[in-house]
Design an enzyme around this catalytic site. Structure first.
Site, short mmCIF file in Angstrom:
data_model
loop_
_atom_site.label_atom_id
_atom_site.label_comp_id
_atom_site.label_asym_id
_atom_site.label_seq_id
_atom_site.Cartn_x
_atom_site.Cartn_y
_atom_site.Cartn_z
N ASP A 1 0.86 -1.19 0.00
CA ASP A 1 0.00 0.00 0.00
C ASP A 1 0.90 1.25 0.00
OD1 ASP A 1 -2.27 1.60 0.18
OD2 ASP A 1 -3.26 0.25 1.58
N ASP B 1 0.32 7.46 4.13
CA ASP B 1 -0.88 8.03 3.53
C ASP B 1 -1.62 8.87 4.57
OD1 ASP B 1 -0.19 6.79 1.19
OD2 ASP B 1 -1.96 5.51 1.07
N ARG C 1 3.26 9.26 -6.56
CA ARG C 1 2.74 9.81 -5.30
C ARG C 1 3.84 10.36 -4.40
NH1 ARG C 1 -2.18 5.55 -3.67
NH2 ARG C 1 -3.08 5.46 -5.75
#
Ligand SMILES: *[C@@H]1O[C@H](CO)[C@@H](O)[C@H](O)[C@H]1NC(C)=O
Ligand SMILES: *[C@@H]1O[C@H](CO)[C@@H](O)[C@H](O)[C@H]1NC(C)=O
Ligand SMILES: *[C@@H]1O[C@H](CO)[C@@H](O)[C@H](O)[C@H]1NC(C)=O
Ligand SMILES: *[C@@H]1O[C@H](CO)[C@@H](O)[C@H](O)[C@H]1NC(C)=O
Length: 325
Positions: free
Chosen positions: A151, A155, A205
């Site tokens: 993942d 985040d 990202r």
């Protein structure tokens, strides 16, 4: 003589809540607003060396500093309470097995720890939380297992706010750091600062932003093989004094989420509204960027001193990651 000064130093580090590190690398950015982020400074100090002890020690909202100096394989994700600092000592405070949850809390500091190859969830997942400072950490996995095997590294989602990520080393991973997990959550707002992070050997990202006011300064980007900074769904980014080397796309404000980030049935990726970027004083090294909308975030409501552009690579490589505070 040596032993005497060493123990004095350890004593003062513990009792003063790591003032030494704070002097060398003061907290800067959005985490200093909204009342500030002090974590467990001034609270009890607990040293842990096992998964169970770490999970127990970080729980709850009383003011506390939890520290560790050895690798720990976590058997469950610790739920970090409010008013808590989790601090690694030295260069061996490495978490494997599970990552960390900072969920529905406020006032959390995480410094000088590593997460490695966390499967099934993020290295650190910051959700619905306010005032979080993540500093001098090392986040990695590998880029051998396909881009959805792991993942995110860190985040920040579900309307978390007032966050700073500084002097972290993000490396060997596909999707590094997502801000705003849900393109439909148009009511969310994020104020987030990324400064002096070293981003290396990543696909996307670095970060990817939705609904954000993001200040991205003094980062060093090296070997980013799909897309570096992505601002979408109306996110506003002020991007300055960063250096990019061997980066496929330094900045994109196209709403389109590229297939290397979120594959869907369309070969062109997922559609989202574009974001905004103001960039100045960056060294793109000749690598491309794709800015469709210049935004309104032209200054930030806190003071900061930018490292001069020609020193960014040296300073970031030297000061980011473990063992520097
Ligand atoms: C955190 O500490 C502050 C100051 O001691 C206190 O007012 C606050 O209630 C604490 N937060 C939580 C969620 O308990
Ligand atoms: C990049 O990732 C690959 C695969 O995970 C790894 O072999 C290599 O050492 C990494 N390089 C750096 C600089 O992190
Ligand atoms: C650029 O990055 C890619 C992907 O990370 C890597 O394989 C390649 O060796 C790098 N090229 C240079 C010139 O460093
Ligand atoms: C900008 O991004 C869009 C969407 O990813 C892409 O189709 C387009 O080719 C890019 N343009 C440039 C100049 O890189």
């Amino acid at each position: 003589m040596k032993f005497f000064s060493l123990s004095l130093q350890l004593l003062s580090l513990a009792s003063l809540g790591f003032v030494k590190g704070q002097e060398l690398f003061p907290q800067v950015g959005y985490s200093t607003l909204n009342g500030g982020t002090t974590g467990g400074t001034g609270g009890t100090v607990t040293t842990v060396s096992t998964s169970a002890a770490l999970i127990a020690a970080v729980k709850g909202n009383t003011k506390k500093i939890v520290q560790f100096s050895v690798p720990i394989t976590l058997t469950a994700r610790p739920q970090i309470g409010s008013n808590t600092s989790l601090i690694g000592i030295g260069t061996n405070a490495i978490l494997t097995g599970k990552g960390l949850d900072v969920s529905s809390v406020s006032n959390v500091i995480i410094r000088n720890i590593a997460t490695k190859k966390i499967v099934g969830n993020d290295g650190i997942s910051v959700k619905s939380s306010k005032n979080v400072w993540i500093d001098h950490c090392d986040f990695s996995s590998d880029v051998l297992n396909g881009f959805d095997y792991y993942d995110g590294l860190v985040d920040v989602t579900s309307g978390s706010d007032y966050v700073t990520l500084s002097y972290n080393y993000f490396h060997a991973h596909f999707k590094a750091s997502l801000v705003g997990g849900n393109p439909d959550a148009t009511g969310e707002t994020y104020h987030i600062t990324y400064h002096h992070n070293f981003w290396e050997n990543l696909s996307t990202r670095t970060p990817a932003l939705r609904f954000s006011f993001a200040h991205v300064y003094n980062n060093y980007y090296k070997d980013i093989f799909a897309q570096a900074i992505h601002t979408r769904s109306g996110a506003q980014a002020l991007i300055e004094y960063n250096v990019f080397r061997n980066v496929t796309e330094c900045i994109s404000t196209y709403g389109m989420v590229i297939p290397q980030d979120s594959p869907n049935s369309s070969p062109d990726g997922d559609y989202e509204p574009d974001g905004f970027a103001n960039e100045q004083f960056n060294d793109f090294g000749g690598y491309p960027k794709n800015i469709t909308q210049v935004g309104s975030l032209t200054s930030v409501p806190y003071t900061y001193t930018a490292t001069p552009l020609d020193q960014v690579m040296t300073v970031v490589v030297r000061d980011a990651g473990l063992g520097k505070i």
